[in-house]
Design a protein around this motif. Structure first.
Motif, PDB file in Angstrom:
ATOM      1  N   PHE A 155       0.708  -0.996   0.120  1.00 46.87           N
ATOM      2  CA  PHE A 155      -0.020  -0.134  -0.106  1.00 46.87           C
ATOM      3  C   PHE A 155       0.954   1.363  -0.058  1.00 46.87           C
ATOM      4  CE2 PHE A 155      -2.449   3.195   2.062  1.00 46.87           C
ATOM      5  CZ  PHE A 155      -3.620   3.162   1.591  1.00 46.87           C
ATOM      6  N   TYR A 156       0.872   1.796  -1.251  1.00 43.13           N
ATOM      7  CA  TYR A 156       2.006   3.064  -1.394  1.00 43.13           C
ATOM      8  C   TYR A 156       3.129   2.648  -0.747  1.00 43.13           C
ATOM      9  CZ  TYR A 156      -2.325   5.432  -2.886  1.00 43.13           C
ATOM     10  OH  TYR A 156      -3.387   5.804  -3.392  1.00 43.13           O
ATOM     11  N   GLY A 157       3.695   1.586  -0.631  1.00 42.61           N
ATOM     12  CA  GLY A 157       5.098   1.351  -0.558  1.00 42.61           C
ATOM     13  C   GLY A 157       5.174   0.440   0.835  1.00 42.61           C
ATOM     14  N   ILE A 158       4.063   0.538   1.557  1.00 44.37           N
ATOM     15  CA  ILE A 158       3.933  -0.135   2.852  1.00 44.37           C
ATOM     16  C   ILE A 158       3.545  -1.797   2.812  1.00 44.37           C
ATOM     17  CG2 ILE A 158       3.172  -0.034   5.056  1.00 44.37           C
ATOM     18  CD1 ILE A 158       2.202   2.876   4.744  1.00 44.37           C
TER      19      ILE A 158
ATOM     20  N   ILE B 287      -5.473   0.123   9.073  1.00 48.51           N
ATOM     21  CA  ILE B 287      -5.023   1.600   8.819  1.00 48.51           C
ATOM     22  C   ILE B 287      -5.178   1.880   7.342  1.00 48.51           C
ATOM     23  CG2 ILE B 287      -2.894   2.627   8.861  1.00 48.51           C
ATOM     24  CD1 ILE B 287      -2.284   1.250  11.522  1.00 48.51           C
ATOM     25  N   PHE B 288      -4.748   0.717   6.426  1.00 51.45           N
ATOM     26  CA  PHE B 288      -4.826   1.271   5.089  1.00 51.45           C
ATOM     27  C   PHE B 288      -6.245   1.694   4.712  1.00 51.45           C
ATOM     28  CE2 PHE B 288      -1.334  -2.327   4.082  1.00 51.45           C
ATOM     29  CZ  PHE B 288      -0.460  -1.625   4.801  1.00 51.45           C
ATOM     30  N   GLU B 289      -7.028   0.918   5.269  1.00 50.99           N
ATOM     31  CA  GLU B 289      -8.514   1.611   4.909  1.00 50.99           C
ATOM     32  C   GLU B 289      -8.851   2.837   5.430  1.00 50.99           C
ATOM     33  OE1 GLU B 289     -11.350  -1.394   6.261  1.00 50.99           O
ATOM     34  OE2 GLU B 289     -10.245  -2.907   5.186  1.00 50.99           O
ATOM     35  N   LEU B 290      -8.257   3.345   6.602  1.00 48.50           N
ATOM     36  CA  LEU B 290      -8.522   4.353   7.208  1.00 48.50           C
ATOM     37  C   LEU B 290      -7.948   5.796   6.530  1.00 48.50           C
ATOM     38  CD1 LEU B 290      -9.642   6.206   9.764  1.00 48.50           C
ATOM     39  CD2 LEU B 290      -7.246   5.621  10.880  1.00 48.50           C
ATOM     40  N   ILE B 291      -6.623   5.394   5.934  1.00 50.08           N
ATOM     41  CA  ILE B 291      -5.896   6.237   5.002  1.00 50.08           C
ATOM     42  C   ILE B 291      -6.870   6.494   3.960  1.00 50.08           C
ATOM     43  CG2 ILE B 291      -3.983   6.581   3.660  1.00 50.08           C
ATOM     44  CD1 ILE B 291      -2.388   5.227   5.627  1.00 50.08           C
ATOM     45  N   GLN B 292      -7.369   5.764   3.371  1.00 53.07           N
ATOM     46  CA  GLN B 292      -8.119   5.750   1.989  1.00 53.07           C
ATOM     47  C   GLN B 292      -9.357   6.516   2.335  1.00 53.07           C
ATOM     48  OE1 GLN B 292      -7.363   5.277  -1.029  1.00 53.07           O
ATOM     49  NE2 GLN B 292      -6.880   3.013  -1.276  1.00 53.07           N
ATOM     50  N   THR B 293     -10.036   6.459   3.707  1.00 50.29           N
ATOM     51  CA  THR B 293     -11.216   6.991   3.939  1.00 50.29           C
ATOM     52  C   THR B 293     -10.835   8.470   4.108  1.00 50.29           C
ATOM     53  OG1 THR B 293     -12.007   5.080   4.925  1.00 50.29           O
ATOM     54  CG2 THR B 293     -13.107   7.308   5.829  1.00 50.29           C
ATOM     55  N   ILE B 294      -9.801   9.007   4.779  1.00 54.39           N
ATOM     56  CA  ILE B 294      -9.327  10.234   5.143  1.00 54.39           C
ATOM     57  C   ILE B 294      -8.567  11.198   4.224  1.00 54.39           C
ATOM     58  CG2 ILE B 294      -9.541   9.549   7.688  1.00 54.39           C
ATOM     59  CD1 ILE B 294      -6.305   9.771   7.645  1.00 54.39           C
ATOM     60  N   ALA B 295      -8.000  10.185   3.047  1.00 56.14           N
ATOM     61  CA  ALA B 295      -6.859  10.918   2.340  1.00 56.14           C
ATOM     62  C   ALA B 295      -7.586  12.320   1.903  1.00 56.14           C
ATOM     63  CB  ALA B 295      -6.751   9.997   1.222  1.00 56.14           C
ATOM     64  N   ASP B 296      -8.808  12.636   1.164  1.00 60.52           N
ATOM     65  CA  ASP B 296      -9.186  13.469   0.727  1.00 60.52           C
ATOM     66  C   ASP B 296      -9.601  14.725   1.681  1.00 60.52           C
ATOM     67  OD1 ASP B 296      -8.296  13.203  -2.168  1.00 60.52           O
ATOM     68  OD2 ASP B 296      -9.949  11.843  -2.482  1.00 60.52           O
ATOM     69  N   SER B 297      -9.554  14.260   2.853  1.00 62.11           N
ATOM     70  CA  SER B 297     -10.207  15.319   3.612  1.00 62.11           C
ATOM     71  C   SER B 297      -9.110  16.595   4.118  1.00 62.11           C
ATOM     72  CB  SER B 297     -10.677  14.741   4.983  1.00 62.11           C
ATOM     73  OG  SER B 297      -9.679  14.343   5.638  1.00 62.11           O
TER      74      SER B 297
ATOM     75  N   LYS C  94       6.590   5.927  10.666  1.00 59.48           N
ATOM     76  CA  LYS C  94       5.327   6.929  10.577  1.00 59.48           C
ATOM     77  C   LYS C  94       5.603   7.744   9.636  1.00 59.48           C
ATOM     78  CE  LYS C  94       7.000   8.111  14.774  1.00 59.48           C
ATOM     79  NZ  LYS C  94       7.707   6.898  15.329  1.00 59.48           N
ATOM     80  N   GLU C  95       6.677   7.994   9.029  1.00 65.56           N
ATOM     81  CA  GLU C  95       6.909   8.641   7.645  1.00 65.56           C
ATOM     82  C   GLU C  95       6.330   8.129   6.678  1.00 65.56           C
ATOM     83  OE1 GLU C  95      10.196  11.037   4.993  1.00 65.56           O
ATOM     84  OE2 GLU C  95      10.613  10.605   6.957  1.00 65.56           O
ATOM     85  N   LEU C  96       6.365   6.590   6.512  1.00 62.63           N
ATOM     86  CA  LEU C  96       5.643   6.208   5.390  1.00 62.63           C
ATOM     87  C   LEU C  96       4.366   6.244   5.177  1.00 62.63           C
ATOM     88  CD1 LEU C  96       8.046   2.838   4.996  1.00 62.63           C
ATOM     89  CD2 LEU C  96       7.769   4.332   3.409  1.00 62.63           C
TER      90      LEU C  96
ATOM     91  N   ALA D 132       2.103   8.151   2.515  1.00 62.32           N
ATOM     92  CA  ALA D 132       0.891   7.194   2.035  1.00 62.32           C
ATOM     93  C   ALA D 132      -0.609   8.284   2.008  1.00 62.32           C
ATOM     94  CB  ALA D 132       0.766   6.002   2.687  1.00 62.32           C
ATOM     95  N   ILE D 133      -0.752   8.743   2.934  1.00 66.37           N
ATOM     96  CA  ILE D 133      -1.841   9.705   2.986  1.00 66.37           C
ATOM     97  C   ILE D 133      -1.801  10.945   1.958  1.00 66.37           C
ATOM     98  CG2 ILE D 133      -3.026  11.527   4.692  1.00 66.37           C
ATOM     99  CD1 ILE D 133      -1.922   9.905   7.019  1.00 66.37           C
ATOM    100  N   HIS D 134      -0.735  11.328   1.925  1.00 63.85           N
ATOM    101  CA  HIS D 134      -0.264  12.500   1.085  1.00 63.85           C
ATOM    102  C   HIS D 134      -0.701  11.850  -0.492  1.00 63.85           C
ATOM    103  CE1 HIS D 134       1.265  15.788  -1.207  1.00 63.85           C
ATOM    104  NE2 HIS D 134       2.254  15.098  -1.859  1.00 63.85           N
ATOM    105  N   GLU D 135      -0.066  10.797  -0.810  1.00 64.12           N
ATOM    106  CA  GLU D 135      -0.222  10.117  -2.125  1.00 64.12           C
ATOM    107  C   GLU D 135      -1.502   9.777  -2.513  1.00 64.12           C
ATOM    108  OE1 GLU D 135       1.997  10.212  -4.437  1.00 64.12           O
ATOM    109  OE2 GLU D 135       3.511  11.232  -3.346  1.00 64.12           O
ATOM    110  N   ALA D 136      -2.305   9.383  -1.618  1.00 68.06           N
ATOM    111  CA  ALA D 136      -3.970   8.834  -1.756  1.00 68.06           C
ATOM    112  C   ALA D 136      -4.531   9.906  -1.861  1.00 68.06           C
ATOM    113  CB  ALA D 136      -4.008   7.840  -0.553  1.00 68.06           C
ATOM    114  N   SER D 137      -4.069  10.977  -1.507  1.00 68.98           N
ATOM    115  CA  SER D 137      -5.073  12.345  -1.559  1.00 68.98           C
ATOM    116  C   SER D 137      -5.048  13.009  -2.889  1.00 68.98           C
ATOM    117  CB  SER D 137      -4.643  13.168  -0.367  1.00 68.98           C
ATOM    118  OG  SER D 137      -3.460  14.075  -0.771  1.00 68.98           O
TER     119      SER D 137
END
Length: 464
Positions: free
Chosen positions: A150-153, A163-173, A187-189, A193-198
């Motif tokens: 998931f984005y390199g993780i 956590i991956f599902e949560l990232i997808q949910t919040i990415a565009d907020s 943590k930086e990864l 991932a949040i940035h890249e998914a947004s």
């Protein structure tokens, strides 16, 4: 995409029919076999994509069947679905490269989990890594999984998947995110991932380690400074907020920020404006803030070293990263990924790890988490004397450490070797009968926990 071909291997005909009815609705092409011999024939004749196998069938050697499948059909994804699960067997199966290890149950939630896992494989099947021929047969299957993750993780751990599902949910907020985890957990990864998914992907992703700078320098790095603002300020300096405009600013170890700088940071979060040090012009920015800490900020607030109002501004969404010792299923996957990378970098032709080396890695505590594992694999690659890394190639602190006993904080699914009733009792005792904390520890819902307590006639009020 053509329909995925799925083979169910089980002597229970009614069970194979149940799974076929469940999965054929997802437009999968279903096949069944009631013995390893029949399964191998079908695998050869039908170009099967996914195998769902009961490996504890009477009169069969399930591990030998898995080994044969992984050697002959390394690109086929295998999901073990067994009625008699154990931690020892799960570890052995993981080393052979299976995609997942699930306990067989007619419970709707368990069937939904299986269907989700199959769906995940179907979605990713076009991107499976096809480089299995360069590694040892015993670890070959590890390369037949989608190692880009998931984005390199890279993770097969359920908590990480959540956590991956949560990232997808919040990415565009626009919500700020606080990531908590031990040093080396990635943590930086996760922030990246949040940035890249947004919708901000492709825009700046700017990082700042807040522990590395004194107060004056930290303020300058965050907000910039004008020429002559202080001794040594010979030119205008553009700070991280300006450089991250339209993108994401990642503040690592935010708990170490000085209280005075915290006040200025709070103002930026409230107004999205700031002035450079020594300047008077108000600068507006559009920046999403992701902060990280290895210390719980609630504790820092209680100790008076972190502002409570800033804590609430940062902690709109909190992500808690599990330590590697609670993600043992990921250790072989991560070790193989690091092995591939460092083998290329050092010009070595390494095939994989011996069983003994994998066992040692899985038993170690990993206080430094993924970062420590990465360093250990690098050292082993550099010092390896043959094409297969053995336990003797690992540092003595790893090989001579005491095995990590199954902790009560491990997920219920990772403790299948223990009687389930005793696991529940141990977890309840750990939390003095508190249902909410017990469910969180076991990584199951409170509804599921109540059902299991009823099943085993356990009274949580009697456990203190």
């Amino acid at each position: 995409m053509p329909r995925a071909k799925i083979l169910v291997v089980d002597q229970d005909i009614s069970w194979t029919l149940k799974l076929s009815e469940l999965l054929i609705r997802d437009e999968c092409e279903m096949f069944s076999a009631n013995s390893p011999e029949d399964a191998m024939l079908l695998l050869d004749a039908r170009s099967i994509d996914i195998v769902i196998a009961e490996i504890n069938m009477p009169g069969t050697d399930g591990t030998a069947f898995l080994e044969q499948m992984r050697q002959v059909f390394p690109e086929t994804t295998v999901i073990v679905h067994t009625a008699r699960a154990s931690v020892e067997q799960a570890v052995r199966a993981t080393k052979l490269g299976i995609f997942d290890y699930l306990q067989k149950s007619e419970d709707p939630a368990a069937l939904a989990t299986l269907r989700e896992r199959v769906g995940q494989v179907v979605r990713e099947i076009r991107t499976l890594v096809r480089t299995a021929s360069v590694v040892d047969p015993r670890t070959r299957g590890l390369l037949a999984t989608p190692v880009q993750g998931f984005y390199g993780i890279i993770s097969q751990n359920q908590q990480m998947r959540d956590i991956f599902e949560l990232i997808q949910t919040i990415a565009d907020s626009y919500a700020n995110v606080l990531i908590h985890g031990e040093t080396g957990t990635g943590k930086e990864l996760v922030a990246r991932a949040i940035h890249e998914a947004s919708g901000r992907h492709g825009k700046p992703f700017v990082t700042l380690d807040c522990t590395a700078l004194a107060r004056e320098l930290l303020e300058s790095e965050l907000f910039g400074h004008e020429k002559g603002a202080f001794t040594g300020a010979v030119d205008r300096h553009v700070g991280r907020f300006e450089r991250a405009n339209t993108g994401t600013l990642f503040l690592d170890e935010v708990a170490t920020i000085n209280l005075n700088v915290q006040a200025k940071l709070l103002r930026v979060l409230q107004t999205r404006t700031f002035e450079r040090v020594g300047g008077s012009k108000s600068i507006s920015v559009d920046v999403r803030i992701i902060a990280a800490t290895n210390r719980p900020l609630e504790t820092c607030v209680t100790e008076g070293i972190f502002r409570e109002d800033l804590y609430h501004r940062l902690n709109v969404v909190q992500i808690d990263l599990p330590p590697l010792r609670e993600r043992t299923v990921d250790i072989p996957l991560l070790a193989m990924e690091f092995l591939r990378r460092f083998s290329r970098q050092n010009g070595k032709d390494l095939r994989g790890f011996s069983d003994a080396a994998i066992d040692v890695l899985c038993r170690y505590n990993w206080s430094g988490n993924v970062r420590e594992l990465e360093n250990v694999v690098l050292q082993a690659v550099v010092l390896a004397k043959s094409s297969l890394i053995d336990a003797s190639d690992l540092p003595k602190r790893i090989t001579e450490s005491k095995p990590v006993l199954g902790s009560q904080s491990a997920a219920l699914a990772d403790q299948l070797g223990e009687p389930e009733k005793q696991i529940l009792i141990n977890a309840l005792r750990q939390h003095s009968g508190n249902i909410k904390r017990t469910a969180e520890t076991l990584q199951i819902s409170r509804t599921t926990l109540y059902a299991k307590l009823k099943k085993y006639q356990i009274d949580p009020d009697a456990i203190r």
